[in-house]
Enzyme design. Structure first.
Site, PDB file in Angstrom:
ATOM      1  N   ASP A 164      60.453  49.692  12.877  1.00 25.49           N
ATOM      2  CA  ASP A 164      60.960  48.366  12.530  1.00 25.49           C
ATOM      3  C   ASP A 164      61.490  48.498  11.107  1.00 25.49           C
ATOM      4  OD1 ASP A 164      61.364  45.830  11.615  1.00 25.49           O
ATOM      5  OD2 ASP A 164      59.551  44.984  12.505  1.00 25.49           O
ATOM      6  N   GLU A 257      49.778  45.788   5.104  1.00 28.17           N
ATOM      7  CA  GLU A 257      50.628  45.094   6.074  1.00 28.17           C
ATOM      8  C   GLU A 257      49.670  44.497   7.102  1.00 28.17           C
ATOM      9  OE1 GLU A 257      51.686  44.080   9.053  1.00 28.17           O
ATOM     10  OE2 GLU A 257      52.976  45.722   9.732  1.00 28.17           O
ATOM     11  N   GLU A 266      45.331  38.802  14.958  1.00 27.70           N
ATOM     12  CA  GLU A 266      44.562  40.017  14.638  1.00 27.70           C
ATOM     13  C   GLU A 266      43.470  39.778  13.610  1.00 27.70           C
ATOM     14  OE1 GLU A 266      46.596  43.840  14.052  1.00 27.70           O
ATOM     15  OE2 GLU A 266      48.393  42.774  14.627  1.00 27.70           O
ATOM     16  N   HIS A 415      59.858  43.319  14.775  1.00 24.80           N
ATOM     17  CA  HIS A 415      59.049  43.480  15.985  1.00 24.80           C
ATOM     18  C   HIS A 415      58.068  42.323  16.172  1.00 24.80           C
ATOM     19  CE1 HIS A 415      56.167  44.864  13.080  1.00 24.80           C
ATOM     20  NE2 HIS A 415      55.245  45.044  14.008  1.00 24.80           N
TER      21      HIS A 415
HETATM   22  C1  LIG Z   1      49.667  46.691  11.030  1.00 25.21           C
HETATM   23  S1  LIG Z   1      48.951  48.233  10.815  1.00 25.21           S
HETATM   24  C2  LIG Z   1      49.761  48.758   9.341  1.00 25.21           C
HETATM   25  C3  LIG Z   1      49.708  50.238   9.142  1.00 25.21           C
HETATM   26  C4  LIG Z   1      50.420  50.736   7.895  1.00 25.21           C
HETATM   27  N1  LIG Z   1      49.873  50.138   6.700  1.00 25.21           N
HETATM   28  C5  LIG Z   1      51.886  50.449   7.959  1.00 25.21           C
HETATM   29  O1  LIG Z   1      52.353  49.571   7.250  1.00 25.21           O
HETATM   30  O2  LIG Z   1      52.577  51.082   8.756  1.00 25.21           O
HETATM   31  C6  LIG Z   1      47.337  47.790  10.298  1.00 25.21           C
HETATM   32  C7  LIG Z   1      46.389  48.962  10.161  1.00 25.21           C
HETATM   33  O3  LIG Z   1      45.202  48.487   9.560  1.00 25.21           O
HETATM   34  C8  LIG Z   1      44.077  49.051  10.206  1.00 25.21           C
HETATM   35  N2  LIG Z   1      42.974  48.096  10.035  1.00 25.21           N
HETATM   36  C9  LIG Z   1      42.879  46.850  10.541  1.00 25.21           C
HETATM   37  N3  LIG Z   1      41.763  46.244  10.137  1.00 25.21           N
HETATM   38  C10 LIG Z   1      41.121  47.128   9.338  1.00 25.21           C
HETATM   39  C11 LIG Z   1      39.894  47.097   8.605  1.00 25.21           C
HETATM   40  N4  LIG Z   1      39.119  46.017   8.629  1.00 25.21           N
HETATM   41  N5  LIG Z   1      39.555  48.186   7.904  1.00 25.21           N
HETATM   42  C12 LIG Z   1      40.348  49.297   7.874  1.00 25.21           C
HETATM   43  N6  LIG Z   1      41.497  49.389   8.555  1.00 25.21           N
HETATM   44  C13 LIG Z   1      41.894  48.319   9.276  1.00 25.21           C
HETATM   45  C14 LIG Z   1      44.511  49.226  11.638  1.00 25.21           C
HETATM   46  O4  LIG Z   1      43.750  50.222  12.297  1.00 25.21           O
HETATM   47  C15 LIG Z   1      45.984  49.587  11.482  1.00 25.21           C
HETATM   48  O5  LIG Z   1      46.184  50.981  11.438  1.00 25.21           O
END
Ligand SMILES: C[S@@+](CC[C@H](N)C(=O)[O-])C[C@H]1O[C@@H](n2cnc3c(N)ncnc32)[C@H](O)[C@@H]1O
Length: 527
Positions: A164, A257, A266, A415
Site C-alpha cells: 500500500d 502503524e 483491532e 488498503h
Molecule cells: C498494522 S501492522 C504494522 C506493521 C509495521 N509497523 C508496518 O508499518 O508495516 C501491526 C503490527 O503490530 C503487531 N502488534 C499488534 N499488537 C501488538 C502488541 N500489543 N504488541 C506487539 N506487537 C503488536 C502486529 O503483530 C503487527 O505485526
C-alpha cells in the site's frame, strides 16, 4: 550502543554468591559467561566458564528477579528448586558488568527471555501453562489474539501493507522530511511487523530503535534488519507484546502503524497508548500523534438493494421441501449488521462530514473502550439516506513538515478503503433538513467493536428514526466486486468507475494489488 541484547550470551567481569563465595569454582583469570536459554524447556540463565564444564550455575528465570545495585552491578535473586520442587528459600548472585551499557543490555535480555517464554505459554515446572496477566491478556480473548498474531506472523500479510504505497510512502515521507525529530533520538517502533518503520527511523538518523513485535514476524524483522548493514547496528528487535516487554531506556519518540478499519478496529490504538505510558519520555513525540474519524450520511440505492436482496434466498417456502422463511428476518438483519468496506464516490455523501478527534498523546487507554459520537448534519439535497459513511486520517505532527495520511473517499485509495454502515430502514430528507443521531462504538474481547448507529430526521410533524447494530469484526468486503450501476442512479456510476479503473491498473501492473487485511481486514475477520 552495542546491540548485545539480541544475543543470548554476555560476558561479565565476575559473579559472587551473596551467602557463600563461588570463587573456589570460578577462576578469576577467565571470563564468566552468562547465557540465556531454555535447555530444560523453561527460560533459564546459566553462569559458567568454558574450562569448568559441569560447574555451571543455572537460574530459573521465571522464579528470579534482577535488581540494579549500581551502574554496572546487579543482584539476581532466585528461588531454589530441588527435584523440581520449591525449597522455600532463595539465593542471591551479585553480578559485576564491564560497564553500564552492558548492564542495561543484560537487564533488557533478562526481561525479554522471561517474557517471551511466558508469552509463548510454555509449561511451568508444575506442568500448567502460564497465565500471564498483562493488560492485553485481560482484555482480549486468547483465541482472538492467537489468530491475530498468527496472521501478522506471515510475510504475505506484511507485504500487503508494504504494497500500500499511499500508506508506506506517507510514513516514509513523514519520517524523512522530519529527520530532525529522529536524529540522535531513541525510538520505539510499536508493533514493528517486518521492521520497515524501524528501518525508516534508522535512515533518518535515530540513535537507537527498539522494534517491538509480538508475532513470529519478529524473526523475519531480525533477518531483514541484519541484511541492512548500515542500519542494523542501531536497531534491536524485541519479540513480545508492548504491554509486557521491558526496555533499558526511555524513548524520545514512538512510531507505529496501529490503525485498523474505522481507525479503531483491532484495538491496537490501546497498545499504542500503553506503549506511550510505559516507554515515552514526558512530552516525547508520537508518529502519528492524532487520528480523526470522519462521518457523513450517504445515499446509495444500489448498495441498499444489494444488501436487502441477499436475504431473498430465505424467502423460499419449499427449498427441497423445507420452508426457509422462519430464518428470513434473521438473515436480513444479519446482512445489515455487516459494515460495508469499499471505495465509494464522495458524491454519494449528502451532507458535509463531521469528525471525531482522538489525540494519541493525551487520550487514556480506557477512553477507547467506548466511543460515543453525537451526530448532527444539515442535508443538502432531497434524497433517501441509507446510512453513515466513515473514513479516517492520522497526523504526523513533525517539527519540520506536518503530514496527514488520509483514507478519504476521492483520495488515492488505501488498503483500508472506506466503511459504510447501512441502515435497514432508509430516511427521507429534504434540502436544509437536520439529521441527528448517535454513533456509539463499544469495544469487545475479539479485538474489535460493536457499532450502534441511530439517525433521525423530521418530515413535517413526523419523526423518522432508524437504528442498526453492526459488528466491525464482520465487514462485507465489497471493493473487489465492481457493479454495473443503472443510469437512473448517476452518482453511483462514478463509484464503480473508480473500482473498475483501479482493477484495470492492477491488471496492467501499474498499481500494486491491495488486499484487505484485518487491520486492515478480511482474512482475519473470516478466521
Ligand atoms: C498494522 S501492522 C504494522 C506493521 C509495521 N509497523 C508496518 O508499518 O508495516 C501491526 C503490527 O503490530 C503487531 N502488534 C499488534 N499488537 C501488538 C502488541 N500489543 N504488541 C506487539 N506487537 C503488536 C502486529 O503483530 C503487527 O505485526
Amino acid at each position: 550502543m552495542e546491540v548485545t541484547v539480541k544475543e543470548n550470551e554476555f560476558v561479565v567481569l565476575s559473579i559472587s554468591e551473596v551467602s557463600s563465595s563461588l570463587s573456589t569454582s570460578f577462576s578469576k583469570s577467565e571470563p564468566v559467561f552468562a547465557r540465556f536459554g531454555s535447555g530444560s524447556g523453561a527460560p533459564e540463565l546459566r553462569f559458567g566458564q568454558e574450562s569448568q564444564s559441569g560447574a555451571d550455575i543455572v537460574i530459573n528465570l521465571r522464579a528470579s528477579q534482577l535488581f540494579r545495585l549500581g551502574s554496572a552491578e546487579s543482584l539476581c535473586i532466585s528461588e531454589v528448586f530441588e527435584d523440581n520442587k520449591e525449597t522455600g528459600y532463595s539465593r542471591g548472585i551479585s553480578i559485576q558488568f564491564k560497564n553500564e551499557e552492558e548492564s542495561r543490555a543484560f537487564h533488557c535480555a533478562f526481561e525479554q527471555w522471561k517474557t517471551e517464554m511466558v508469552v509463548q505459554g510454555s509449561p511451568l515446572p508444575n506442568g500448567a501453562v502460564s497465565t500471564s496477566t498483562s493488560k492485553f491478556d485481560e482484555k482480549i480473548e486468547a483465541s482472538s489474539a492467537k489468530m491475530y498474531f498468527h496472521y501478522y506472523g506471515q510475510l504475505l500479510h506484511q507485504q500487503n501493507m508494504l504494497q500500500d504505497f499511499v500508506r508506506t510512502g506517507t510514513y516514509y515521507a513523514a519520517v524523512i522530511e522530519n529527520r530532525a525529530d529522529f536524529l540522535g533520538r531513541v525510538v520505539v517502533d510499536v508493533g514493528a511487523g517486518s521492521g520497515i518503520l524501524s528501518l525508516f527511523a534508522a535512515q533518518a538518523g535515530a540513535k537507537h530503535v527498539y522494534a517491538i513485535e509480538a508475532s513470529e514476524m519478529a524473526e523475519y524483522a531480525k533477518k531483514l534488519i541484519a541484511g541492512n548493514p548500515l542500519l542494523n547496528e542501531r536497531i534491536t528487535v524485541i519479540k513480545g507484546k508492548v504491554e509486557e516487554v521491558e526496555l533499558p531506556v526511555k524513548a524520545d519518540i514512538l512510531i507505529s502503524e496501529p490503525m485498523g478499519t474505522l481507525l479503531v478496529n483491532e484495538r491496537m490504538l490501546e497498545s499504542y497508548v500503553i506503549a506511550r505510558d510505559r516507554f515515552l519520555v514526558p512530552n516525547g513525540k508520537m508518529f502519528p500523534a492524532v487520528g480523526r474519524i470522519h462521518m457523513a450520511p450517504f445515499s446509495d440505492e444500489y448498495l441498499y438493494m444489494e444488501i436487502a436482496n441477499k436475504a431473498i434466498f430465505w424467502q423460499q417456502q419449499s427449498y427441497f421441501g423445507v420452508d426457509l422463511t422462519p430464518l428470513q428476518r434473521s438473515a436480513y438483519e444479519g446482512y445489515f449488521s455487516q459494515p460495508v468496506v469499499d471505495a465509494f464516490d464522495p458524491r454519494l455523501l449528502v451532507a458535509p462530514a463531521i469528525s471525531h478527534v482522538i489525540n494519541f498523546t493525551s487520550i487514556k487507554e480506557e477512553d477507547l473502550y467506548e466511543i460515543e459520537i453525537p451526530l448532527k448534519f444539515a442535508c443538502s439535497v432531497s434524497t433517501r439516506i441509507h446510512g453513515l459513511a466513515c473514513w479516517f486520517d492520522v497526523l504526523f505532527n513533525g517539527s519540520t513538515v506536518p503530514r496527514w495520511l488520509t483514507t478519504a473517499p476521492g483520495a488515492p485509495t488505501t488498503h483500508w478503503y472506506q466503511l459504510r454502515c447501512v441502515l435497514s430502514q432508509p430516511l427521507y430528507v429534504m434540502p436544509g433538513q437536520e439529521i441527528t443521531g448517535h454513533f456509539r462504538l463499544v469495544a469487545h474481547k475479539a479485538q474489535s467493536y460493536t457499532i450502534y448507529l441511530t439517525l433521525s430526521a423530521t418530515v413535517g410533524d413526523m419523526l423518522q428514526t432508524s437504528s442498526g447494530k453492526l459488528d466491525l469484526k464482520e465487514p462485507y468486503y465489497r471493493m473487489s466486486q465492481p457493479q454495473a450501476y443503472s443510469s437512473a442512479q448517476e452518482p453511483n456510476q462514478l463509484l464503480q468507475t473508480q473500482d473498475v479503473l483501479t482493477q484495470s491498473w492492477v491488471e496492467d501492473g501499474l498499481v500494486p494489488v491491495q488486499q484487505p487485511s484485518p487491520n486492515h481486514g478480511a482474512e482475519l475477520h473470516s478466521l
